[in-house]
Design an enzyme around this catalytic site. Structure first.
Site, PDB file in Angstrom:
ATOM      1  N   GLU A  48     -50.781 -47.579   9.530  1.00 22.39           N
ATOM      2  CA  GLU A  48     -49.538 -48.462   9.788  1.00 22.39           C
ATOM      3  C   GLU A  48     -49.701 -49.474  10.550  1.00 22.39           C
ATOM      4  OE1 GLU A  48     -46.413 -48.736   8.047  1.00 22.39           O
ATOM      5  OE2 GLU A  48     -46.380 -50.113   9.232  1.00 22.39           O
ATOM      6  N   GLY A  53     -42.301 -45.753   9.237  1.00 24.06           N
ATOM      7  CA  GLY A  53     -40.878 -45.851   8.732  1.00 24.06           C
ATOM      8  C   GLY A  53     -40.538 -46.907   7.791  1.00 24.06           C
ATOM      9  N   GLY A  54     -41.594 -48.066   7.964  1.00 22.46           N
ATOM     10  CA  GLY A  54     -41.643 -49.111   7.135  1.00 22.46           C
ATOM     11  C   GLY A  54     -40.179 -49.978   6.924  1.00 22.46           C
ATOM     12  N   THR A  55     -39.917 -50.502   5.766  1.00 23.97           N
ATOM     13  CA  THR A  55     -38.558 -51.363   5.585  1.00 23.97           C
ATOM     14  C   THR A  55     -37.432 -50.696   5.935  1.00 23.97           C
ATOM     15  OG1 THR A  55     -39.846 -52.536   3.972  1.00 23.97           O
ATOM     16  CG2 THR A  55     -37.653 -53.133   3.894  1.00 23.97           C
ATOM     17  N   CYS A  56     -37.179 -49.480   4.994  1.00 28.43           N
ATOM     18  CA  CYS A  56     -35.874 -48.886   4.974  1.00 28.43           C
ATOM     19  C   CYS A  56     -35.587 -48.475   6.497  1.00 28.43           C
ATOM     20  CB  CYS A  56     -36.204 -47.419   4.125  1.00 28.43           C
ATOM     21  SG  CYS A  56     -34.446 -46.449   4.202  1.00 28.43           S
ATOM     22  N   HIS A 453      -8.777 -31.821  -5.871  1.00 28.67           N
ATOM     23  CA  HIS A 453      -7.580 -32.529  -5.563  1.00 28.67           C
ATOM     24  C   HIS A 453      -7.194 -32.864  -4.380  1.00 28.67           C
ATOM     25  CE1 HIS A 453      -4.022 -35.070  -6.387  1.00 28.67           C
ATOM     26  NE2 HIS A 453      -3.294 -34.214  -5.373  1.00 28.67           N
TER      27      HIS A 453
HETATM   28  C1  LIG Z   1     -31.784 -55.432   3.661  1.00 26.98           C
HETATM   29  C2  LIG Z   1     -32.392 -54.150   2.978  1.00 26.98           C
HETATM   30  C3  LIG Z   1     -31.438 -53.134   2.737  1.00 26.98           C
HETATM   31  C4  LIG Z   1     -31.826 -52.048   2.032  1.00 26.98           C
HETATM   32  N1  LIG Z   1     -30.954 -51.114   1.487  1.00 26.98           N
HETATM   33  C5  LIG Z   1     -31.439 -49.949   0.687  1.00 26.98           C
HETATM   34  C6  LIG Z   1     -30.701 -49.086   0.528  1.00 26.98           C
HETATM   35  O1  LIG Z   1     -29.384 -48.924   0.980  1.00 26.98           O
HETATM   36  N2  LIG Z   1     -30.957 -48.029  -0.070  1.00 26.98           N
HETATM   37  C7  LIG Z   1     -32.381 -47.889  -0.896  1.00 26.98           C
HETATM   38  O2  LIG Z   1     -32.778 -47.036  -1.517  1.00 26.98           O
HETATM   39  N3  LIG Z   1     -33.304 -49.094  -0.560  1.00 26.98           N
HETATM   40  C8  LIG Z   1     -32.737 -49.995   0.337  1.00 26.98           C
HETATM   41  N4  LIG Z   1     -33.754 -51.106   0.541  1.00 26.98           N
HETATM   42  C9  LIG Z   1     -34.910 -51.017  -0.173  1.00 26.98           C
HETATM   43  C10 LIG Z   1     -35.990 -50.060   0.617  1.00 26.98           C
HETATM   44  O3  LIG Z   1     -36.004 -50.503   2.029  1.00 26.98           O
HETATM   45  C11 LIG Z   1     -37.330 -49.857   0.169  1.00 26.98           C
HETATM   46  O4  LIG Z   1     -37.339 -49.896  -1.490  1.00 26.98           O
HETATM   47  C12 LIG Z   1     -38.034 -48.915   0.799  1.00 26.98           C
HETATM   48  O5  LIG Z   1     -38.100 -49.084   2.064  1.00 26.98           O
HETATM   49  C13 LIG Z   1     -39.539 -49.271   0.046  1.00 26.98           C
HETATM   50  O6  LIG Z   1     -40.448 -48.256   0.892  1.00 26.98           O
HETATM   51  P1  LIG Z   1     -41.868 -48.046   0.596  1.00 26.98           P
HETATM   52  O7  LIG Z   1     -42.379 -46.766   1.014  1.00 26.98           O
HETATM   53  O8  LIG Z   1     -42.242 -48.712  -0.650  1.00 26.98           O
HETATM   54  O9  LIG Z   1     -42.349 -49.231   1.509  1.00 26.98           O
HETATM   55  P2  LIG Z   1     -42.166 -49.754   3.151  1.00 26.98           P
HETATM   56  O10 LIG Z   1     -40.768 -48.869   3.535  1.00 26.98           O
HETATM   57  O11 LIG Z   1     -41.742 -51.103   3.018  1.00 26.98           O
HETATM   58  O12 LIG Z   1     -43.318 -49.256   3.953  1.00 26.98           O
HETATM   59  C14 LIG Z   1     -44.474 -50.063   3.842  1.00 26.98           C
HETATM   60  C15 LIG Z   1     -45.216 -49.926   5.087  1.00 26.98           C
HETATM   61  O13 LIG Z   1     -46.689 -50.399   4.810  1.00 26.98           O
HETATM   62  C16 LIG Z   1     -47.023 -51.163   5.977  1.00 26.98           C
HETATM   63  N5  LIG Z   1     -48.134 -51.918   5.450  1.00 26.98           N
HETATM   64  C17 LIG Z   1     -48.115 -53.026   4.823  1.00 26.98           C
HETATM   65  N6  LIG Z   1     -49.417 -53.475   4.542  1.00 26.98           N
HETATM   66  C18 LIG Z   1     -50.117 -52.622   5.393  1.00 26.98           C
HETATM   67  C19 LIG Z   1     -51.589 -52.323   5.272  1.00 26.98           C
HETATM   68  N7  LIG Z   1     -52.439 -53.195   4.634  1.00 26.98           N
HETATM   69  N8  LIG Z   1     -52.085 -51.462   6.260  1.00 26.98           N
HETATM   70  C20 LIG Z   1     -51.337 -50.536   6.600  1.00 26.98           C
HETATM   71  N9  LIG Z   1     -49.804 -50.588   6.780  1.00 26.98           N
HETATM   72  C21 LIG Z   1     -49.529 -51.760   5.912  1.00 26.98           C
HETATM   73  C22 LIG Z   1     -45.851 -51.761   6.342  1.00 26.98           C
HETATM   74  O14 LIG Z   1     -45.806 -52.414   7.917  1.00 26.98           O
HETATM   75  C23 LIG Z   1     -44.688 -50.836   6.072  1.00 26.98           C
HETATM   76  O15 LIG Z   1     -44.359 -50.148   7.177  1.00 26.98           O
HETATM   77  C24 LIG Z   1     -33.148 -52.170   1.158  1.00 26.98           C
HETATM   78  C25 LIG Z   1     -34.235 -53.061   1.541  1.00 26.98           C
HETATM   79  C26 LIG Z   1     -33.750 -54.164   2.592  1.00 26.98           C
HETATM   80  C27 LIG Z   1     -34.516 -55.450   2.631  1.00 26.98           C
END
Ligand SMILES: Cc1cc2nc3c(=O)[nH]c(=O)nc-3n(C[C@H](O)[C@H](O)[C@H](O)COP(=O)(O)OP(=O)(O)OC[C@H]3O[C@@H](n4cnc5c(N)ncnc54)[C@H](O)[C@@H]3O)c2cc1C
Length: 471
Positions: A48, A53-56, A453
């Site tokens: 990572e 936890g990434g984006t979510c 209801h």
């Molecule tokens: C403002 C906002 C609100 C959202 N609300 C919702 C919601 O309510 N419900 C919903 O279902 N979705 C929502 N989403 C979308 C959701 O967050 C994403 O679809 C989800 O997080 C995708 O997960 P993922 O596992 O694909 O990647 P991510 O969660 O993005 O994780 C990818 C990880 O990989 C890491 N990474 C990247 N490149 C490398 C590399 N070369 N080497 C090592 N690590 C790397 C990154 O740092 C990141 O931690 C929202 C998004 C945003 C921006």
């Protein structure tokens, strides 16, 4: 987040290592997959580059929904007199709102960290990883190998090329979370779901918000009646919505920005103190050195996968947003279940899932399956029923009657094709329709069942009683 002592020790002591699986990215697919494989006794490397936890967890679902909860509290407090409750003047303590957001995010992230720390055969590397050829990944000074590599590197905010944007300094969905002062006048570029959610939240917290979108409607993939209802909701709360409007130039001013616009009903320019760009996402692929392994991408940069999430080379799979097959946490989560099912010899693939998502406006929009527009385009013979939320007792009792419910059913099989529930509880209620779609059951199952209801769901049989041929 700082690496644990075990993580640092590992990276120093093991300059080359062979794993059963390497997972790039600890997002919504990578982290649970790493955990499950490690629990099964596999030797797993989870890489990572930023935050667990990434984006979510860090910049997407969790912070946005926590902020929206504060915004709703402010909204309800202001409306309290409608319910016969007198309160004083409502004051939004924005720094406190944002500390709460930060606290909830940390809580989620910490719990991920401790669940990973408890696994013996899992090594977590806190660096960006990149391919060094098929089966080989570089993490800092270390090269690691595995016969199975799973890419879950997600996506990041997409920045458009608009003259003046770089100099003016815009916020995106990551930097907006670092604000500690409430924007006085917030301009949101993009009327998709992220733009809509943040626009309503900031308006409720006290900003004066304008949404600009070049398209003809908000939430442009939705049916017109849904988009219009969303526009009514937002405009009813004081948000200015400028559609069919091009952003020509962004100028930095002493106290914010001025944007020159082009559009039939648009003003020549508008001023704001802050600009949020919410124009979609772009996949995180640049750091991966995909070419070295021969992994192909599509024209937008997404990693090409088949229904089993296999990339174009053996032994590498791509999961989550980076494969372009879903842009939600639940689709990413489901992707790792597809991988686990394959390992267990079960039949599951990414093409089988019913499309489902929500827009967390308040009230929310819950969506499943096809829209009316998609059904029309498909040429299917269908039945449709629509009902305003003002006919739903629960909504009347709560004085939150905004929105509508719409269902579409196949005229031959009586099976659901899709639904939109835009109203209180819409994000949950829509699941009952999704489950019947997975069960391949006709709508009559729902119509004949007894419902509690007073709920929104109890009106679904009444709604189904209104089905008529789609003209
Ligand atoms: C403002 C906002 C609100 C959202 N609300 C919702 C919601 O309510 N419900 C919903 O279902 N979705 C929502 N989403 C979308 C959701 O967050 C994403 O679809 C989800 O997080 C995708 O997960 P993922 O596992 O694909 O990647 P991510 O969660 O993005 O994780 C990818 C990880 O990989 C890491 N990474 C990247 N490149 C490398 C590399 N070369 N080497 C090592 N690590 C790397 C990154 O740092 C990141 O931690 C929202 C998004 C945003 C921006």
């Amino acid at each position: 987040m700082l690496p644990s002592r075990r993580d640092i020790r590992y990276a120093k002591d093991h300059m080359v290592a062979k794993y059963d699986a390497i997972i790039l990215g600890a997002g919504q697919a990578g982290r649970p997959l790493a955990q499950e494989l490690a629990k099964r006794g596999w030797k797993v490397a989870l890489i990572e580059g930023d935050k667990l936890g990434g984006t979510c967890v860090n910049t997407g679902c969790t912070p946005s929904k926590t902020l929206i909860a504060s915004a709703r509290a402010a909204y309800i407090a202001r409306r309290s007199f409608d319910f016969g409750i007198r309160t004083g003047k409502v004051h939004v303590d924005f720094p406190k709102v944002m500390s709460r957001v930060e606290r909830v995010v940390e809580q989620f992230r910490d719990s991920i960290k401790s669940s990973l720390d408890s696994l013996n055969n899992l090594d977590v590397y806190y660096e960006y990883g990149s391919f060094e050829g098929p089966g080989r990944v570089r993490v800092g000074d270390t090269v690691i190998e595995a016969d199975r590599i799973y890419i879950n590197t997600g996506a990041r905010p997409k920045m458009p090329t608009i003259p003046g944007l770089d100099e003016a300094g815009a916020l995106d969905t990551e930097s907006i979370l670092r604000l500690r002062e409430l924007p006085k006048r917030l301009i949101v570029l993009g009327g998709g779901y992220v733009g809509v959610e943040y626009a309503q939240a900031f308006q409720r917290l006290g900003s004066a918000v304008t949404i600009i979108d070049r398209r003809l409607s908000l939430l442009s993939r939705e049916d017109t009646d849904i988009s219009e209802a969303m526009r009514d909701l937002l405009e009813g709360e004081g948000i200015r919505v400028l559609l069919n409007t091009e952003t020509e130039h962004i100028h930095k001013t002493d106290n914010g920005i001025r944007i020159t616009l082009k559009g039939r009903n648009a003003p020549n320019s508008i001023r704001g103190t802050h600009l949020l760009v919410a124009l979609g996402r772009t996949p995180n692929v640049e750091k991966l050195n995909l070419e070295s392994a021969g992994i192909k991408q599509d024209a937008d940069g997404y990693i090409v996968v088949d229904d089993q999430l296999r990339t174009t080379i053996d032994g590498v799979w791509a999961l989550g947003d980076v494969n372009g097959r879903g842009a939600f946490t639940h689709t990413s989560w489901d992707d790792q279940l597809v991988i686990l099912a394959q390992l267990d010899g079960k039949r599951k693939n990414a093409a089988q899932r019913v499309p489902i998502y929500a827009v967390y406006s308040d009230p929310p929009l819950g969506r499943v399956g096809m829209s009316e527009q998609e059904v029309r385009e498909s040429g299917k013979k269908a039945l449709m029923a629509v009902m305003p939320m003002s006919s739903v007792g629960r909504a009347i009792e709560r004085d939150e009657t905004h929105g509508l419910m719409k269902v579409l059913v196949d005229a031959k099989s009586n099976k659901f094709l899709g639904a939109a529930i835009f109203g209180i509880g819409g994000d949950d209620v829509v699941h009952t329709i999704a489950e019947l779609m997975y069960a391949n059951a006709p709508f009559t199952v729902m119509q004949e069942g007894v419902h509690i209801h007073p709920t929104v769901s109890e009106l679904l049989p009444t709604l189904l009683g209104k089905l008529e041929p789609l003209k």
